[in-house]
Design a protein around this motif. Structure first.
Motif, short mmCIF file in Angstrom:
data_model
loop_
_atom_site.label_atom_id
_atom_site.label_comp_id
_atom_site.label_asym_id
_atom_site.label_seq_id
_atom_site.Cartn_x
_atom_site.Cartn_y
_atom_site.Cartn_z
N LEU A 35 59.06 -43.11 7.13
CA LEU A 35 58.59 -42.92 8.50
C LEU A 35 59.65 -42.32 9.39
O LEU A 35 59.40 -42.07 10.56
N ARG A 79 44.46 -30.72 11.66
CA ARG A 79 43.54 -30.51 10.56
C ARG A 79 43.08 -31.84 9.99
O ARG A 79 41.91 -32.04 9.69
N HIS A 107 59.43 -36.82 2.71
CA HIS A 107 58.47 -36.36 1.71
C HIS A 107 58.31 -34.86 1.70
O HIS A 107 57.66 -34.31 0.82
N ILE A 120 51.29 -42.20 13.16
CA ILE A 120 52.49 -42.97 12.91
C ILE A 120 53.14 -42.59 11.58
O ILE A 120 54.34 -42.42 11.48
N ASP A 121 52.31 -42.45 10.55
CA ASP A 121 52.86 -42.22 9.22
C ASP A 121 52.71 -40.75 8.84
O ASP A 121 51.60 -40.28 8.60
N PRO A 122 53.80 -40.03 8.76
CA PRO A 122 53.69 -38.60 8.48
C PRO A 122 53.11 -38.30 7.10
O PRO A 122 52.60 -37.23 6.88
N ARG A 123 53.20 -39.25 6.19
CA ARG A 123 52.72 -38.95 4.83
C ARG A 123 51.21 -38.83 4.77
O ARG A 123 50.67 -38.14 3.93
N LEU A 159 40.63 -33.42 12.38
CA LEU A 159 39.33 -32.75 12.30
C LEU A 159 38.57 -33.23 11.05
O LEU A 159 37.39 -33.59 11.11
N GLN A 160 39.29 -33.26 9.94
CA GLN A 160 38.66 -33.68 8.70
C GLN A 160 38.12 -35.10 8.82
O GLN A 160 37.01 -35.40 8.42
N MET A 219 58.81 -29.79 -3.24
CA MET A 219 58.10 -28.68 -3.84
C MET A 219 56.90 -28.28 -3.00
O MET A 219 56.73 -27.13 -2.63
N THR A 220 56.10 -29.27 -2.73
CA THR A 220 54.93 -28.97 -1.91
C THR A 220 55.29 -29.22 -0.46
O THR A 220 54.97 -30.26 0.09
N ARG A 221 55.96 -28.28 0.08
CA ARG A 221 56.57 -28.54 1.37
C ARG A 221 55.53 -28.61 2.46
O ARG A 221 55.50 -29.51 3.27
N PHE A 222 54.69 -27.63 2.48
CA PHE A 222 53.68 -27.62 3.54
C PHE A 222 52.32 -27.64 2.89
O PHE A 222 51.51 -26.74 3.06
N ARG A 274 49.17 -37.43 6.68
CA ARG A 274 48.56 -36.15 7.09
C ARG A 274 48.45 -35.16 5.95
O ARG A 274 47.78 -34.17 6.06
N TYR A 275 49.17 -35.41 4.88
CA TYR A 275 49.18 -34.37 3.85
C TYR A 275 48.25 -34.68 2.70
O TYR A 275 47.85 -35.79 2.52
#
Lengths: 354, 346, 309, 557
Positions: free
Chosen positions: A119, B11, A165, B340-343, B14-15, B1-4, B345-346
């Motif tokens: 986080l 997005r 991440h 809160i948690d950036p993870r 919206l989803q 590796m999968t940066r973006f 979103r991906y």
């Protein structure tokens, strides 16, 4: 003193050691009894020097690294002496030894992803560490130092505000190294820092660790199971077996002319590009709850003598520098009469292995 | 590796918002299947003893119950989209108005209970998790288990019998008779949510009266969730305290209090937020019992009344509203979580 | 046989601290109620709807006395007997509903998680919708419908309880299946030529059902509460059909003002105790089975003084 | 000794295995793909009876997927695998499972490869059980035999044990026993020793050699460790990002590595020879994202010997600039950053990269500075033109070449440095080489997603109008807004959906090369969405609680 000079001097081994461990023991509690993971280990580390600690899994090398850092699980105990900058870390008050962490003693871990708080941005990680040890710095100064450390690791400043991440495996390990080094500790423990990485990335990280001396004048304890990495990145090597360092010395010396049968067999069993036949050490490492008497390697040793099964080997000087504990090397005068007879060993089955 | 990898926050939101539609559709379908298809003939169930056959048939025709199921299903979906839930059998009221008039009371009750649960549960959970297997931990856990194990109506009963008297707290209704009367008379019921209306009126007597009425029901309902929060927070603390990044922070020499706060507590609360959405559902369920126990004029109380009347239209309408509310809350929670948690979103 | 016993004792021998005590306390409490349930006819002095004995009518709302340990209620029933008979109802309903849940939820989760695809997606959506829905409301709606069809029987209540708990079993089993099917040993099973059915039965099932006991006990606790809640609202079992704590509490509510405390207190305490017992078992199990929560019992470390050479 | 013979036992032709990536929750619900990973991308390989073929590569090279495809565990997207003349793709599920008696697999992590709930006897015996051996005693005899063969003796000590009671080496022996018990002819070994302790690796490798000798096995040895491959394999295929980049006899590959990747791997192996110097010229960076591999040759971003035609593109430009910044001071970086602006958009691969935000001239100066620092970077040769656009420049790269496997001496190499050598010893083999695949298709402007978005957007925008045609008419006739108390929720939601679709079209429509006319479609759809939203919510605005009586009985039953 210039960095080059200190570098040169560190190779001379003439300076005061940065860290000096004397007879360190670390024991774990389990449901079956105490595991003697580290059982009487001594070594010195000069400034800017890299010591490789090798051994099979379960030999206590990781425990030793954590024991030095004071990162031990509940129910573990340690004793002995670890002298660092004139003070014994092990007899310090916990508060004082805590203060040494990060700023004087750094640590690099094996799995970089789980070691970063998911986080928190990278910038937050750096800010937190630097602020903790240098509260007087302004935000800009902190950023400056962090970016400098990142740059040395080849991480572009554009990534400063990213989350863990968003990095690849190799990048994360560079981050961990940068974070350990940004406080310029004089001693760093690196616990299998390349194990989870791809071959080429592993080589990159080894290169970075090898450059540490030049960039930071940091002493490094590099824990690994890969003797190849030791040969490439370390000045000296300590071979650990069943909780004890059985042989230590200059890498070239030890690898070219191993004195302890375990060192020799470990090198012989390693598959490298020059391997033409397969060799292996029979048997498995002992149960450290109840290790064998005498030399702990004697049940597997191809050259075991009668004395090996009864008396602990003496830690003596190697012929060409360094130390070794094996009755084959000596001292002759302490071997009781008849002790040099070949030991009759129990038959080891093929499947008795690690 | 999968940066973006694939996505950004907008997005994701919206989803997530688009995902509401199928969720609501599924839940509406469930409600329809359960309440319209399964029971057979709701009209005779509700009014069979009051009307003769011909009148019953007329009602059925008027309500479209004689249409094929598919048509009824379509009509139902369309009417929900138009926020038209029909008229109750038993007292001939617009269901939407019933929801409007009583939903506010339920909302204020659940929110108040929620706040109490958060204020009590989270700190207690943090303490219990941080000092695992100590006396405070055992006591807090015991409190948590008991507060969960005690049925709402039993706690309510105990409070009414032993606490209300000494403290001079009312045990029934959302406000005193005068408050309700004068608020209505003076046209102060602007939002139909009493709690908000009294604050808007600015009259301290009304405010005190309403808050006093709220106290016991909110505590009763809050205690229920409080136990859940304690448990949840504690377990998450235990897990984050063992995590590798906490150890890594210690290895960097970060002060223990900072490690606890910034690494352990903060990270432990993230999964808690996710579960809070589900706890809100638990609250809504608990609200039914609380409202019955304290004669709280909320939707749950109404629902039980209509169920006893076998009033399918009303039940269906209220259940639909609850269902949609739950879906919406779950979306909000997910979005907060992503913030809160950036993870996520991906 | 010894192996089985040892496996069953494992949660006790492996753990330490509060988890162990919770487990023991929980099992003792639960066992007491189970005994009450099984031997209710022997333990209870009177029947659950018995208003007189040997031709003598019980007092109306009589206070606790030698004849009536917990007093009597307004319907002349003996509160002590009703409390004990209530255990039987509660345990009957809960066992039945857990049985239904496991029989329906576990295979559904296994198949849905293993095959994935459209079937999984739709089922997951439906179950999620059910799961997200306030479970108590759902129970109300189901029992409202089912009592119309089946009457206020144990079966009707058990079915409506099952309806609200099946999604939980489904989800847990499905999620563990989804992660377990990625495990190498499942791939290995496929590599030796095992069919899907064999993989699910011999490889996945044992590893997936391990979490079921924990949810089972925790759900049982929740089910007791839901059952009592339904009874309290008058939607569950009627008081003449069986003794039901929630329903008794509902009737006791009006007594509260008149100083008659015994009619409400004992059924209420029974609920609290049984739910507490089940929760203790569930949480204790969780702390022993879940590796991230487990605290292993460690022998203390004694470092002997160094031997001088 | 007759083997390794030349008789082919497995023949892989043009094999591709593609995986769909999981998208977000909505995409998962609909089941649409968020892209594909070409785990294995057009591989040809022949296994000859009795030989050991090594598949060597880093993570993501597709070596494990290829191994799994051999057993039919990973379904082939294209191409064929023939085992003894049978095409795996033609087999039904039942026949395919039966075939797995003949092709078996050993896994990397022995602890994970065994079911924790099965004893050794059950685990090994289950291979027989699934193939129809019902008798338990018969199974036991065979299990004991297999366990003895893999050195687990005395067998009685191991039969009743669970995996958790065994050491790593012992578990791997159990896995091997399970693999050989059905009498296979091919064994796929996926990193069988890499999770084991140093001192055990040699033992397991020795055991595998013994088994090969005794049972006449053919091995596919998958590893990232070139050292063990050198010792163990007859032939080696070096893999990178789903392709074989070099394949040939082991001695030749090691004596004479040709592909830059092979060379790099050889240099990077840590070797316990203390006289060895640490390699200085390691490839930079890491294995790229397989979901959108680099243009041209997949290895070019890391390659030390890259040429101008290797497929340079926008992401390489970003790496170059960011690498440059790691060598600048903070002030220089801040200045240059303000000239170039954000680089994130370069992650979308294209051969025409636009950078710069502070003016074209400044950006050119900046690029020159970067070039001056490292003028030898091959990327500079890959730039066709730098044109001014807006406040920056557009860097146009040369179209790259995706090299196919071609004969070079005794091996085959996929690298532009080794152009075709047609007169090979095995001309027949090279005939079957893949023709060079067409260059990365520059999108025709339309892809599935674009069309889908348009359709969904239009429906969402128009459906509420259509569905409520009656209402809108009513609304006009009455001419009174306030006569409706109902909110047109469908209108609002439709509007939101349509706007979302339009926005997505506007920003991402039309595939890689965004055709302007898709932007126009996007704008239209988005506008329709806004209109629909306003329409729906204008009713909302008009709702007044005091006038909530229902006027219309035709649509409010």
């Amino acid at each position: 003193m210039s960095i080059e000079m200190s570098n040169a001097m560190s190779l001379e081994m003439s300076r005061e050691p940065v860290i000096s461990a004397r007879d360190v023991r670390v024991w774990y509690g389990t449901t079956r009894g105490a595991i003697r993971a580290v059982d009487g280990v001594s070594f010195d580390l000069a400034p800017g020097e890299t010591l490789g600690l090798v051994g099979e899994s379960g030999c206590g090398k990781s425990t030793l690294g954590r024991g030095l850092m004071g990162l031990l699980p509940k129910g573990a105990k340690r004793d002995g002496e670890v002298w660092f900058e004139g003070k014994d870390i092990l007899s310090m008050r916990p508060k004082d030894s805590y203060r040494l962490r990060g700023s004087h003693l750094g640590m690099i871990f094996q799995e970089p992803l789980t070691r970063l708080n998911p986080l928190m941005r990278i910038s937050d990680h750096f800010q937190e560490s630097i602020k903790q040890h240098d509260p007087s710095l302004t935000k800009d100064e902190i950023k400056q130092r962090a970016l400098d450390a990142l740059r040395l690791m080849g991480i572009p400043p554009t990534r400063y505000r990213s989350y863990p991440h968003e990095f690849s495996g190799g990048m994360r390990q560079r981050l961990m190294i940068a974070m350990a080094l940004v406080l310029k500790p004089s001693f760093v423990v690196a616990d299998e820092p390349t194990t989870a990485l791809d071959v080429l990335v592993e080589a990159q990280i080894v290169q970075i660790l090898n450059d540490l001396r030049r960039n930071f004048n940091t002493s490094l304890l590099l824990i690994t199971h890969n003797v190849g990495i030791v040969a490439e990145a370390c000045d000296r090597v300590a071979v650990m077996y069943a909780g004890r360092i059985v042989e230590q010395g200059r890498v070239a010396d030890v690898f070219e002319n191993p004195q302890h049968p375990y060192t020799r067999e470990l090198l012989r069993s390693t598959i490298s590009l020059r391997t033409t036949g397969l060799n292996f050490i029979p048997g498995a490492p002992p149960d450290l709850v109840d290790p064998p008497d005498g030399c702990r390697f004697h049940p597997r040793c191809p050259e075991a003598m009668a004395v090996c099964a009864t008396r602990n080997p003496v830690n003596i000087e190697r012929p060409r520098g360094g130390r070794v504990e094996c009755w084959l090397v000596g001292p002759e005068d302490e071997i009781p009469p008849g002790g040099k007879q070949r030991l009759k060993q129990e038959e080891l089955t093929v499947a008795d292995e690690a | 590796m999968t940066r973006f990898a694939s996505g950004s926050l907008p997005r994701y939101i919206l989803q997530r918002v688009l995902l509401v539609l199928p969720m609501i559709w599924v839940i509406l379908t469930l409600v329809f299947v359960v309440l319209r298809v399964a029971p057979g003939d709701p009209v005779s169930a509700a009014l069979g003893d009051r009307l003769d056959d011909e009148a019953l048939d007329q009602r059925r025709e008027a309500l479209g119950f004689n249409d094929p199921i598919v048509v009824q299903y379509w009509d139902y979906l369309v009417s929900v989209v138009r926020l038209d839930f029909g008229t109750t059998f038993s007292d001939n009221q617009d269901v939407l108005e019933v929801v409007r008039d009583n939903g506010g009371a339920t909302l204020s009750l659940t929110l108040a209970a929620f706040v109490i649960a958060l204020l009590v549960g989270i700190p207690l959970g943090l303490i219990a998790g941080r000092y695992r297997d100590t006396v405070p931990d055992v006591l807090i856990r015991l409190f948590g288990i008991l507060s969960y194990a005690a049925p709402i109506f039993f706690v309510g009963y105990l409070l009414q019998a032993y606490v209300a008297g000494p403290l001079g707290l009312p045990t029934s209704g959302a406000a005193g008779v005068e408050t309700v009367f004068y608020m209505e008379r003076d046209g102060l019921n602007r939002t139909h949510i009493l709690l908000i209306d009294v604050f808007l009126s600015g009259n301290s007597y009304y405010i005190e009266d309403v808050l006093k009425h709220l106290a016991l029901p909110a505590v009763t309902l809050g205690l229920l969730i409080c136990g859940v929060f304690i448990r949840l927070v504690r377990v998450n603390i235990l897990q984050t305290m063992q995590s590798d990044y906490v150890e890594a922070a210690e290895a960097r020499g970060i002060a223990p209090t900072k490690v606890t706060w910034r690494h352990a507590f903060r990270n432990a609360l993230v999964p808690v937020i996710t579960v809070i959405g589900l706890q809100f559902a638990l609250l809504l369920g608990g609200a039914v019992l609380t409202e019955t126990t304290f004669n709280w004029p909320g939707l749950g109380d109404k629902l039980v009344g209509y169920i006893n009347e076998r009033d399918y239209v009303a039940v269906q309408g209220i259940v639909t509203v609850f269902a949609v509310a739950v879906v919406v809350i779950s979306v909000v929670v997910d979005i907060v979580n992503a913030l809160i948690d950036p993870r996520v979103r991906y | 046989m010894r192996k089985v016993l040892r496996a069953m004792a494992k949660p006790f021998t492996d753990t330490t601290g509060t988890a162990r005590w919770m487990l023991v306390a929980g099992i003792v409490i639960t066992a007491i109620f189970v005994i009450c349930a099984i031997f209710a006819p022997l333990l209870a002095p009177y029947g659950f709807a018995q208003a007189s004995a040997e031709g003598v009518r019980f007092p109306k709302a009589g206070p606790p006395s030698g004849d009536h340990l917990f007093g009597t209620d307004r319907l002349f029933f003996d509160v002590f007997s009703r409390t004990i008979w209530g255990a039987r109802t509660a345990i009957q309903v809960v066992l039945l509903s857990i049985l239904i849940c496991v029989v329906v939820g576990v295979p559904l989760g296994l198949v849905s998680g293993y095959y994935g695809g459209w079937f999984d997606r739709i089922l997951l959506l439906v179950m999620d919708a059910l799961f997200a829905f306030p479970s108590f409301l759902l129970a109300i709606v189901f029992s409202f419908l089912l009592t119309d069809i089946l009457g206020g029987s144990v079966l009707a209540v058990a079915l409506s309880l099952s309806a609200i708990y099946i999604p939980q079993y489904y989800r847990v089993v499905r999620n563990t299946t989804v992660s377990a099917k990625e495990a190498t040993y499942v791939e290995a099973a496929r590599a030796i030529g095992a069919s899907d059915f064999v993989i699910m039965r011999r490889y996945l099932f044992q590893n997936v059902v391990q979490s079921v006991p924990v949810i089972g006990t925790l759900n049982a606790a929740d089910a007791i509460l839901t059952l009592a809640g339904l009874g309290f609202l008058g939607l569950g079992i009627q008081s003449t059909d069986a003794a039901e704590w929630g329903h008794d509490l509902n009737r006791a509510l009006e007594d509260a003002g008149s100083g008659v405390w015994w009619t409400g207190l004992y059924p209420g305490l029974a609920i609290v105790l049984l739910v507490t017992g089940l929760t203790l078992v569930g949480e204790g199990l969780n702390e022993t089975i879940n590796p991230t929560l487990r605290v292993r019992r460690l022998l203390p470390v004694h470092m002997p003084a160094r031997e001088e050479r | 000794m007759a083997w390794p013979s030349t008789e082919p036992i497995v023949d892989i032709r043009d094999l591709s295995v593609h995986y769909g990536l999981r998208g977000g929750s909505l995409a998962r619900l609909i089941g649409s793909d968020a892209g594909t990973v070409k785990a294995v991308d057009g591989i040809n390989l022949t296994l000859r009876r009795g030989e050991v073929v090594g598949l060597v590569g880093e993570s993501g090279s597709g070596k494990s997927t290829l191994g799994r495809a051999l057993l039919g565990l990973a379904p082939a997207t294209e191409g064929s695998i023939e085992f003894e003349g049978q095409d795996l793709a033609d087999l039904s599920g039942r026949r395919l499972r039966a075939l797995r008696r003949d092709i078996q697999m050993v896994f990397q992590d022995p602890s994970a490869a065994l079911n924790p709930a099965m004893t050794v006897e059950e685990a090994v015996g289950d291979a027989l059980r699934v193939h129809g051996m019902r008798s338990a005693s018969e199974r036991r005899t065979k299990v004991i035999d297999a366990l003895e063969r893999v050195g687990l003796s005395p067998v009685e000590l191991f039969l009743e044990k669970y995996p958790r009671d065994l050491s790593g080496g012992q578990k791997q022996r159990v896995v091997l026993a399970r693999a050989i018990i059905t009498g296979p002819s091919v064994l796929v070994a996926d990193e069988p020793i890499s999770m084991l302790d140093m001192s055990v690796r040699a033992k397991i490798l020795q055991l595998m050699l013994d088994l090969k000798q005794d049972l006449g096995l053919t091995y596919v040895y998958i590893t990232h460790d070139l050292a063990s491959a050198k010792f163990f394999c007859d032939r080696i295929a070096i893999m990178y990002l789903g392709r074989v980049v070099e394949i040939g006899p082991t001695e030749e590959i090691f004596a004479n590595p040709r592909h830059p990747y092979t060379k790099a791997l050889l240099r990077a192996i840590p070797d316990p020879d203390p006289g060895r110097q640490l390699p200085r010229d390691l490839p930079r960076g890491e294995v790229p994202d397989a979901a959108s591999p680099p243009f041209g040759c997949a290895f070019h971003p890391r390659c030390n010997e890259a040429t101008p035609i290797c497929g340079w593109e926008s992401r390489d430009l970003r790496a170059l600039i960011e690498g440059h910044w790691t060598r600048r001071s903070a002030e220089e970086y801040a200045g240059e950053r303000s000239i170039v602006g954000d680089l994130d958009h370069l992650d979308k691969p294209t051969t025409g990269a636009t950078i710069g935000s502070a003016g074209s001239a400044e950006t050119r100066v900046f690029l020159d500075r970067v070039r001056a620092e490292k003028p030898d970077e091959p990327i500079w040769g890959g730039i066709d033109a730098i044109n001014d656009v807006g406040s920056g420049v557009r860097v146009q790269f040369r179209e790259g070449v995706d090299p196919a496997l071609r004969r070079a001496g005794e091996v085959q190499v996929a690298c532009v440095l080794y152009p075709d050598e047609p007169t090979g010893v095995e001309a027949a083999e090279s005939d079957r080489d893949r023709p060079p695949p067409p260059p990365e298709p520059v999108s025709a402007g339309i892809n599935r997603r674009t069309v889908g978005l348009t359709v969904v957007g239009l429906i969402a925008a128009l459906l509420p109008f259509v569905a409520f045609a009656g209402i809108t008419r009513e609304f006009v006739q009455n001419g009174v807004l306030t006569s409706y108390s109902r909110i047109n929720v469908l209108g609002i939601l439709g509007g939101v959906v349509a706007f979302g679709c339009g926005w997505a079209l506007l920003t991402k429509g039309g595939g890689a090369e965004r055709a302007p006319w898709w932007k126009a479609v996007g704008v239209v759809v988005a506008l329709l969405g806004v209109l629909q939203f306003l329409h729906g919510s204008s009713l909302l605005v008009a709702v007044s609680p005091c006038q909530s009586e229902r006027v219309d009985s035709t649509w409010c039953r």
